[in-house]
Every structure is written in structure tokens, then in C-alpha cells.
Scaffold this motif. Structure first.
Motif, short mmCIF file in Angstrom:
data_model
loop_
_atom_site.label_atom_id
_atom_site.label_comp_id
_atom_site.label_asym_id
_atom_site.label_seq_id
_atom_site.Cartn_x
_atom_site.Cartn_y
_atom_site.Cartn_z
N ALA A 34 0.83 -1.21 0.00
CA ALA A 34 0.00 0.00 0.00
C ALA A 34 0.87 1.26 0.00
CB ALA A 34 -0.97 -0.06 1.18
N SER A 35 0.55 2.22 0.86
CA SER A 35 1.24 3.52 0.79
C SER A 35 2.72 3.44 1.12
CB SER A 35 0.55 4.52 1.72
OG SER A 35 0.54 4.03 3.04
N VAL A 81 2.88 -0.59 10.94
CA VAL A 81 2.23 -1.14 12.13
C VAL A 81 2.05 -2.65 12.06
CG1 VAL A 81 1.03 0.98 12.70
CG2 VAL A 81 -0.10 -0.72 11.32
N LEU A 82 2.11 -3.21 10.88
CA LEU A 82 1.96 -4.66 10.79
C LEU A 82 3.16 -5.25 10.07
CD1 LEU A 82 -1.80 -5.17 9.91
CD2 LEU A 82 -0.62 -5.75 12.03
N PHE A 128 3.25 -3.45 6.40
CA PHE A 128 1.98 -2.79 6.08
C PHE A 128 1.84 -1.50 6.90
CE2 PHE A 128 1.35 -7.15 5.03
CZ PHE A 128 0.47 -7.16 3.96
N PRO A 129 1.20 -0.50 6.30
CA PRO A 129 0.99 0.76 7.04
C PRO A 129 -0.24 0.71 7.94
CG PRO A 129 0.11 0.99 4.84
CD PRO A 129 0.69 -0.41 4.92
N ALA A 130 -0.40 1.77 8.72
CA ALA A 130 -1.58 1.89 9.59
C ALA A 130 -2.76 2.39 8.77
CB ALA A 130 -1.29 2.88 10.70
N VAL A 131 -3.90 1.80 8.99
CA VAL A 131 -5.14 2.32 8.40
C VAL A 131 -6.21 2.31 9.50
CG1 VAL A 131 -4.75 1.87 5.96
CG2 VAL A 131 -5.56 0.05 7.39
N GLY A 132 -6.03 3.21 10.45
CA GLY A 132 -6.85 3.16 11.66
C GLY A 132 -8.07 4.06 11.66
N GLY A 133 -8.42 4.66 10.52
CA GLY A 133 -9.59 5.51 10.49
C GLY A 133 -10.88 4.72 10.40
N GLY A 134 -11.99 5.45 10.49
CA GLY A 134 -13.25 4.71 10.44
C GLY A 134 -14.39 5.53 9.91
N LEU A 194 -17.51 4.08 8.49
CA LEU A 194 -17.74 2.63 8.55
C LEU A 194 -19.10 2.31 9.15
CD1 LEU A 194 -14.25 1.36 9.83
CD2 LEU A 194 -15.24 0.91 7.58
N MET A 215 -14.89 2.54 14.67
CA MET A 215 -14.30 3.70 15.33
C MET A 215 -13.31 4.40 14.40
SD MET A 215 -15.93 3.45 18.06
CE MET A 215 -15.27 5.01 18.66
N ASP A 216 -12.96 5.63 14.77
CA ASP A 216 -11.98 6.36 13.97
C ASP A 216 -10.66 6.53 14.73
OD1 ASP A 216 -12.64 8.14 15.94
OD2 ASP A 216 -13.11 9.81 14.61
N MET A 239 -7.61 4.25 17.38
CA MET A 239 -7.18 2.95 17.91
C MET A 239 -7.41 2.84 19.42
SD MET A 239 -6.31 1.17 15.33
CE MET A 239 -5.61 -0.27 16.14
N ARG A 280 -10.67 1.43 20.13
CA ARG A 280 -10.71 0.03 19.67
C ARG A 280 -10.10 -0.90 20.72
NH1 ARG A 280 -9.42 2.46 14.25
NH2 ARG A 280 -11.12 1.84 12.89
N ILE A 332 -9.71 2.09 7.96
CA ILE A 332 -9.56 2.62 6.59
C ILE A 332 -8.67 3.86 6.63
CG2 ILE A 332 -11.71 1.78 5.58
CD1 ILE A 332 -11.75 5.31 6.60
N ARG A 333 -8.11 4.17 5.48
CA ARG A 333 -7.35 5.42 5.30
C ARG A 333 -7.17 5.61 3.80
NH1 ARG A 333 -2.23 7.64 4.93
NH2 ARG A 333 -1.86 9.40 6.33
N GLU A 354 -7.26 2.74 1.27
CA GLU A 354 -6.80 1.47 1.85
C GLU A 354 -7.69 1.06 3.02
OE1 GLU A 354 -2.89 2.47 3.06
OE2 GLU A 354 -2.13 2.60 1.03
N PHE A 385 -7.59 12.27 8.78
CA PHE A 385 -6.99 11.33 7.84
C PHE A 385 -7.72 11.46 6.50
CE2 PHE A 385 -10.20 9.14 10.36
CZ PHE A 385 -11.03 8.61 9.39
N TYR A 416 -6.13 -7.18 3.76
CA TYR A 416 -5.60 -5.84 3.54
C TYR A 416 -5.93 -5.46 2.10
CZ TYR A 416 -2.60 -2.10 5.14
OH TYR A 416 -2.14 -0.90 5.59
#
Lengths: 77, 262
Positions: free
Chosen positions: A12-13, A47-48, A71-77, B56, B143-144, B146, B149, B168-169, B172, B200, B235
């Protein structure tokens, strides 16, 4: 001290402006955290970490012939 | 598959049945071979908590309300902002400044009056999380951040409640299904302190896609068919259209799910 050859795959990024897959040689005992630093990757962005498809942590030490996937972080929601 | 025995037996204990309108409304999923009327009854007997009603949470809530989950609790502490409206499909122009859970619940109830929708305008904390999830068969992570979470993960592991992680970001996303006692938990997978910068970047299609995968996992888990992303992380990169599934393992010393110290 010997050396190890590993293949690093970026996803990814993380691969933007870098590479998809590349082989590297490191001294034995090199940690995954050292590998990430040597590639110039900001630690907070990776992060992974998977080694040969298995989930690993930064303090782990890879072996000769391992494939390291980052792998990068994708922690948004 | 017996990932959620409670949901599977609860519809019988509750004496639930499908009326004629429900049989017609849900016909296209009831005729799916591994699902059937029994699958529909399992959904009807289930209580799902959707943690977050943003990018989400909106499509997850819509998918699961349409699918006929019996009871859905939506939890969020935010109000609708203009900058939410490129992706948060439950909220419209007219809802700006309204609490997201009330904006969402009003529409969800109109989409399917058979579903009991409970809006809770609150922040999920260490103090209230156990009470929020206690009565649930499943928690969906929308959630937005960690930090929250990790709070939900710990509570779900303690109560043995399945938890579907999604993140998500940009273009991705990632998703895994956590089954306490069987799979790695969030603490096994992610280090602490990895909070990304806010705001983000995100296109609306990304959370809509990842949320749809979460909803599919939820339906399979509650109805008891198919293969879950249990012990596997998917992923997705929309920029290159790459899908990667990697096996993930429990951390032996995990302080949350293995009684360890880290």
C-alpha cells in the motif's frame, strides 16, 4: 558474525516512492525494527509486520531467506 | 460453525418466527442455500452493537438493518459536520450539528421498521464499555481511533463477544474478525500508540467497501455459515486494487487474551 539475506515487500502507501519488493543483506541478529529503520521507513507508519506470512513484532530477528512484509496503519473509520 | 452459539439458540428460546411480510422482505437472502429461514431467524434473534456511526458505521448500520438483525445499538459521541458528508451516508445536509446517533437512528427505523434501533449518544470509555456490550451477540468496530478500539477489544475478550475490526485510510482498508478464545485479539496484532494523524484522508467508497465486508462477516457469523476472516487479516489497496490476506497468530504473552504481560 555472519549475514542474512532477506526479501522485503512493501504494501500500500509504504511502497510509494520506494519499492515493491527488494532483497537485502543484514548482519545476523538484526531485528525487524533495525530493518525498518535501515529502509528509512518512519516506525510509526509501519504497524503490521509479517515474516513468511506470519505475524511478527519489531523486536523479532529474521532468519536467512525470510520474506518480510510491511503494512501501514489504516486506523480511520 | 459455532462461533456464536448464543445467537444461534436465542431465536428458539425467544419463540421467534417470521411473518408473511418478513418472508417476502427477506426472500432474496432466505433463498441463499446456506442461509434459509433459519438464518433469517438467527439474525432476528441477534443484538449487534455498532461502535461508531461515521464512515464505517453508516454503511454497516444500513446493511444490517436491511438484512433484518433484530436489535441494533448504535453508539457515537459526535455530531454531524459538513466535512463528514463525503462518506457518512446516514447523515445529510439537514443533519449538520445533530447528534450522529439520532440522525442515523431516525433513518434506520424508516428503512426497516422491523428492526429495533437503539441510539446511544455517548463516548465509549473503560468505565461504560462493559455495560454497553453486555447484552450483545456481536460488536462491529467502526471507530476512527485505535485507543477506543483497544477498550472495546478488551471488553469483548472478557465477555467472549465476537468483534469485527475494520480500519480505513485514503483508498486502503483492513479487516479481521476476532473470536475471543479462538483468534488473536487486537492487542496481539497491533502495538499501542499507533494513532494516525487527523484528519486522515478518505474517499467515501473506501469505508463503504470495508463496511460491506464487515457486514458480510457479521451475517455469516450470526447465521453460522461460510468462512470467516478469523485469524486472518485482509488488507486492501484501492489504488492498486490489491487484496492481501495474511494469517495472524495469537501473541503468547498477550495481556488481554492470554493472561500475559504485554
Amino acid at each position: 558474525m555472519g549475514t542474512i539475506n532477506v526479501t522485503v515487500k512493501l504494501f500500500a502507501s509504504l511502497k510509494k516512492g520506494r519499492f515493491d519488493e527488494k532483497s537485502f543483506t543484514f548482519p545476523e541478529g538484526t531485528t525487524l525494527s533495525d530493518v525498518i529503520s535501515s529502509l528509512g521507513l518512519p516506525k510509526e507508519e509501519v504497524v503490521l509486520i509479517f515474516v513468511n506470512g506470519r505475524h511478527m513484532f519489531p523486536e523479532s530477528t529474521p532468519s536467512d531467506g525470510d520474506t518480510i512484509s510491511l503494512f501501514p496503519a489504516v486506523g480511520g473509520g | 460453525m459455532d462461533y456464536n452459539k448464543q445467537a444461534m439458540i436465542s431465536y428458539r428460546e425467544k419463540g421467534l418466527s417470521l411473518n408473511e411480510r418478513e418472508k417476502i422482505r427477506y426472500n432474496r437472502q432466505i433463498i441463499y442455500g446456506d442461509f434459509g429461514e433459519e438464518g433469517q431467524l438467527k439474525l432476528k434473534g441477534s443484538h449487534v452493537l455498532i461502535a461508531g456511526t461515521g464512515g464505517l458505521g453508516s454503511p454497516n448500520a444500513i446493511n444490517l438493518v436491511y438484512a433484518g438483525i433484530g436489535k441494533i445499538t448504535v453508539v457515537d459521541c459526535d455530531v454531524v459536520e459538513l466535512s463528514n458528508l463525503n462518506r457518512q451516508s446516514l447523515h445529510w445536509e439537514e443533519n449538520i450539528n445533530q447528534e450522529k446517533v439520532y440522525s442515523g437512528a431516525e433513518k434506520l427505523k424508516r428503512m426497516n421498521p422491523n428492526v429495533e434501533v437503539i441510539p446511544l449518544h455517548t463516548r465509549i470509555t473503560d468505565e461504560n464499555v462493559d455495560g454497553l456490550i453486555a447484552d450483545c451477540d456481536l460488536v462491529i468496530d467502526c471507530m476512527d481511533n485505535m485507543a477506543t478500539r483497544f477498550i472495546i477489544n478488551e471488553a469483548c475478550v472478557k465477555r467472549g463477544i465476537p468483534f469485527i475490526f475494520g480500519g480505513i485510510r485514503g483508498l486502503e482498508g483492513q479487516i479481521t474478525t476476532i473470536i475471543p478464545g479462538k483468534t488473536p485479539c487486537l492487542e496481539c496484532i497491533f502495538p499501542r500508540g499507533i494513532e494516525g494523524k487527523k484528519p486522515f484522508p478518505v474517499f467515501g467508497a473506501t469505508p463503504a467497501f470495508i463496511a460491506s465486508l464487515q457486514s458480510m462477516e457479521a451475517i455469516k457469523l450470526l447465521a453460522g455459515f461460510g468462512e470467516l476472516l478469523a485469524g486472518r487479516m485482509l488488507y486492501f489497496s484501492g489504488e492498486t486494487m490489491e487484496f492481501t490476506i495474511i494469517k495472524i497468530e495469537k501473541k503468547n504473552e498477550c495481556k488481554i487474551c492470554s493472561g500475559g504481560k504485554s
